[in-house]
Enzyme design. Structure first.
Site, PDB file in Angstrom:
ATOM      1  N   LYS A 176       0.842  -1.191   0.000  1.00  0.00           N
ATOM      2  CA  LYS A 176       0.000   0.000   0.000  1.00  0.00           C
ATOM      3  C   LYS A 176       0.878   1.243   0.000  1.00  0.00           C
ATOM      4  CE  LYS A 176      -4.599  -0.509   1.926  1.00  0.00           C
ATOM      5  NZ  LYS A 176      -5.466  -0.216   3.085  1.00  0.00           N
ATOM      6  N   GLU A 180     -19.665  -7.903   8.365  1.00  0.00           N
ATOM      7  CA  GLU A 180     -20.702  -7.205   9.111  1.00  0.00           C
ATOM      8  C   GLU A 180     -21.713  -8.166   9.737  1.00  0.00           C
ATOM      9  OE1 GLU A 180     -19.168  -4.545   5.809  1.00  0.00           O
ATOM     10  OE2 GLU A 180     -19.933  -6.615   5.933  1.00  0.00           O
ATOM     11  N   ARG A 189     -25.762  -4.556   5.288  1.00  0.00           N
ATOM     12  CA  ARG A 189     -25.275  -5.885   4.942  1.00  0.00           C
ATOM     13  C   ARG A 189     -25.531  -6.898   6.050  1.00  0.00           C
ATOM     14  NH1 ARG A 189     -20.307  -4.971   1.083  1.00  0.00           N
ATOM     15  NH2 ARG A 189     -19.805  -7.083   1.716  1.00  0.00           N
TER      16      ARG A 189
END
Length: 658
Positions: free
Chosen positions: A292, A378, A406
């Site tokens: 990243k 979730e 979700r």
């Protein structure tokens, strides 16, 4: 090369001569491979230049520059379908697919979306913004191609964080059992499941994707078809040999031909491997290790900080911050959580991969044994909280409104049905500005309101947010505090503010004729709109249960009721008021203001509210229009003598209810 600026930018392209010549992936594919490292460097520099001015998601995109170049160089996009997971990593993809000159409009009104969006480009074959959807979508495209008799590849690029979600494994499990052409690329940008990457692993990846190995592999299947025992033995030998060298066993067991890991920042290795993979058929899984923020030192050193950034100084990496406006609602939650955890050892904090975004960073350091980041899962987060609540623990689930969508079944079945004591701190309620429709919390009041036993609150200001969090935590059942992104109106916070009486609102401005019943973030613009109208304003506080006595008093003392909420009008808080009035047999004209029946595109939050008629001017105009339509013979601004008496009665009944 002329020193011309990008069309809506001050960035000149003379420093990016190769990138300036690429207006589509076809232009990229026309370049000789030896120039691609230069393309990579220019693309990375241009990405930093543009995002430093617009803000947005940076670190993830910097990490996939080589992979993005390789994918568009090898695959025939858009004929071959390329699906990006989440979309944070798709800025380099946008630059290479004809949108380079619009990058400084990113995430602005009428500009480019911060995520892949089907209506924006043919190269965005699937709209994303939420995690872990790419494999399912790409599998659907692969199955559609097979049904239509078309030969093309479908490629899903998924990050290792997104791979933690159950949906991704559901798709892998299904895909492995199908006879289709599908490529799944794992962008492993945290090195969490990777062995060291180097020449040996790159060589193995190229070998395992090359023609010699694949020909031998498929040929042995044919030759050994009549000897099942020997075929099984050879297959197990192959599996164990690969398992000794790389983390392939899981994906091989799911039915994929695993290749990798490879160095995602070696563009030639990436292209060589992708070419080999394109020649193969069936289900292929490529493991690519990236970093990243790669190539930009500030982002390499702080990938979390530079995941999503405000505009910054390109030379130093210093983020440009506006004037301090006091604590955000997210920070208020984080402070309350730490204070409450200090006083109550039963409290635990749960979040689905949103520690920083939901304000849990300090809590996670102070109470690490009571902090649970479950990853992008979730559904699991909500049911985990339910299980803890069964045993007397006091879970607080910190979750974005759009992510709670979700876990709706778990909210209904596992928490509310059982009446469990779980507190939901629902961040990003309402519109969210530059992130746009994918992250907007437009529906939580609508989908939460029908659920029995669930208490729903929406704060009007900072201190009320803290009071509501305390109220929810002390309530012995499921409760939700829904607050917006960013700052409140600037009300000072008193840490000793007591819990609120359940289901009671308050009058914040006394007027006549029209009563504005405002919920949460709409109290401030409703109060501004009320001044020139001499309207009454009620801070309703509770969406469920509603303050029935207050609604009755307002209906008896006014000509018109107007509900205002930063939520979908359909099924929202205003619908609840209308239902209550109908059940009580109270006949009074009502107007319901809220988010319209369409998705609201990215823009500044104030621009979004204005577009929906939810700023002070829009509310005022709607009230005037509605009053004039229903009472054409009355002057809204004429204050009758009876107004003062009516106002006194409303104030008295509201105070009694509280």
């Amino acid at each position: 090369m002329p020193d011309r600026p990008s069309s809506d930018t001050g960035i000149t392209l003379h420093r990016y001569p190769l990138l300036a010549s690429i207006n589509s992936p076809a232009d990229l594919r026309a370049l000789p491979e030896h120039l691609l490292p230069s393309v990579v460097n220019e693309l990375r520099g241009f990405l930093v230049d543009t995002v430093s001015q617009t803000g947005g998601h940076l670190a993830a995109g910097l990490g996939v520059v080589e992979l993005t170049v390789g994918l568009h160089y090898v695959f025939d996009t858009p004929e071959d379908r390329l699906v990006w997971d989440v979309g944070h990593q798709a800025y380099p993809h946008k630059i290479l697919t004809g949108r380079r000159d619009r990058m400084l409009s990113l995430r602005q009104k009428d500009g480019l979306s911060g995520f892949p969006k089907r209506c924006e480009s043919d190269y965005d074959c699937f709209g994303v913004g939420h995690s872990s959807t790419s494999i399912s979508a790409a599998l659907g495209m692969a199955l559609a191609a097979k049904q239509q008799g078309e030969q093309r590849d479908a490629v899903a690029v998924i990050g290792d964080g997104a791979l933690s979600a159950g949906m991704a494994f559901e798709a892998l499990n299904h895909a492995g059992s199908m006879d289709i052409d599908l490529v799944v690329i794992l962008n492993d940008n945290e090195m969490s499941i990777s062995p060291p990457v180097g020449a040996i692993t790159n060589h193995l990846a190229r070998l395992l994707s090359g023609k010699i190995y694949t020909t031998m592999r498929e040929g042995s299947k044919t030759a050994l078809r009549g000897m099942p025992q020997l075929r099984h033995l050879v297959g197990r030998w192959e599996e164990h040999m690969k398992g000794m060298l790389m983390p392939s066993t899981l994906f091989e067991e799911l039915g994929f031909n695993y290749i990798g890991p490879i160095d995602g920042h070696d563009v030639h290795s990436v292209i060589k491997t992708l070419r080999n993979i394109k020649e193969m058929r069936g289900q292929r899984f490529l493991h690519v290790v990236t970093q990243k923020g790669h190539g930009y030192e500030p982002a390499e050193g702080q990938p979390v900080t530079y995941h999503g950034v405000t505009p910054f100084d390109r030379r130093t990496g210093e983020l440009r911050k506006g004037a301090s406006k006091g604590p955000t609602y997210t920070q208020i939650f984080g402070s309350w959580l730490c204070d409450t955890a200090e006083a109550d050892p039963r409290l635990v904090g749960i979040t689905p991969a949103m520690c920083e975004g939901s304000g849990l960073t300090v809590f996670s350091k102070r109470f690490p044994e009571r902090f649970f980041d479950v990853g992008i899962a979730e559904q699991h987060a909500v049911t985990l909280a339910a299980g803890m609540a069964c045993e007397g623990v006091k879970p607080v689930v910190a979750i974005y409104s759009s992510f709670l969508q979700r876990a709706y079944d778990q909210l209904i079945h596992d928490v509310c049905l059982q009446g469990l004591d779980v507190t939901f701190a629902v961040d990003r309620g309402g519109l969210v500005g530059a992130d746009g429709a994918t992250h907007a919390g437009s529906f939580d009041l609508s989908f939460g309101r029908p659920l029995p036993k669930l208490v729903i609150m929406a704060p009007a200001h900072e201190n009320e947010c803290r009071a509501m969090l305390r109220t929810a935590y002390e309530y012995p059942g499921p409760a939700m505090v829904r607050y917006p992104r960013g700052n409140g109106p600037g009300v000072a916070i008193d840490p000793e503010t007591p819990a609120l009486p359940i289901g009671r609102g308050e009058i914040v401005r006394q007027g006549s004729r029209v009563a504005l019943l405002a919920f949460g973030s709409m109290v401030t613009p409703a109060s501004k709109a009320a001044e020139p109208l001499d309207a009454t304003v009620a801070n309703m506080r509770f969406v469920k249960p509603l303050d029935g006595p207050l609604i009755r008093a307002l209906a008896e003392g006014h000509d018109l009721l107007v509900t205002v909420e930063e939520n979908s009008v359909a099924g929202g808080a205003g619908s609840g008021v209308a239902e209550w009035l109908a059940a009580e047999g109270i006949d009074i004209p009502c107007v319901h203001l809220g988010l319209p029946d369409r998705y609201i595109d990215h823009a500044e939050h104030a621009q979004q509210l204005a577009a929906c008629g939810l700023d002070a001017e829009g509310i005022r105009a709607s009230v005037r229009d509605a009053y004039g339509l229903r009472f054409p013979d009355r002057d809204l601004l004429e204050v009758a003598n009876a107004g003062s008496a009516v106002g006194a009665r409303v104030r008295h009944q509201s105070a009694g209810a509280a």
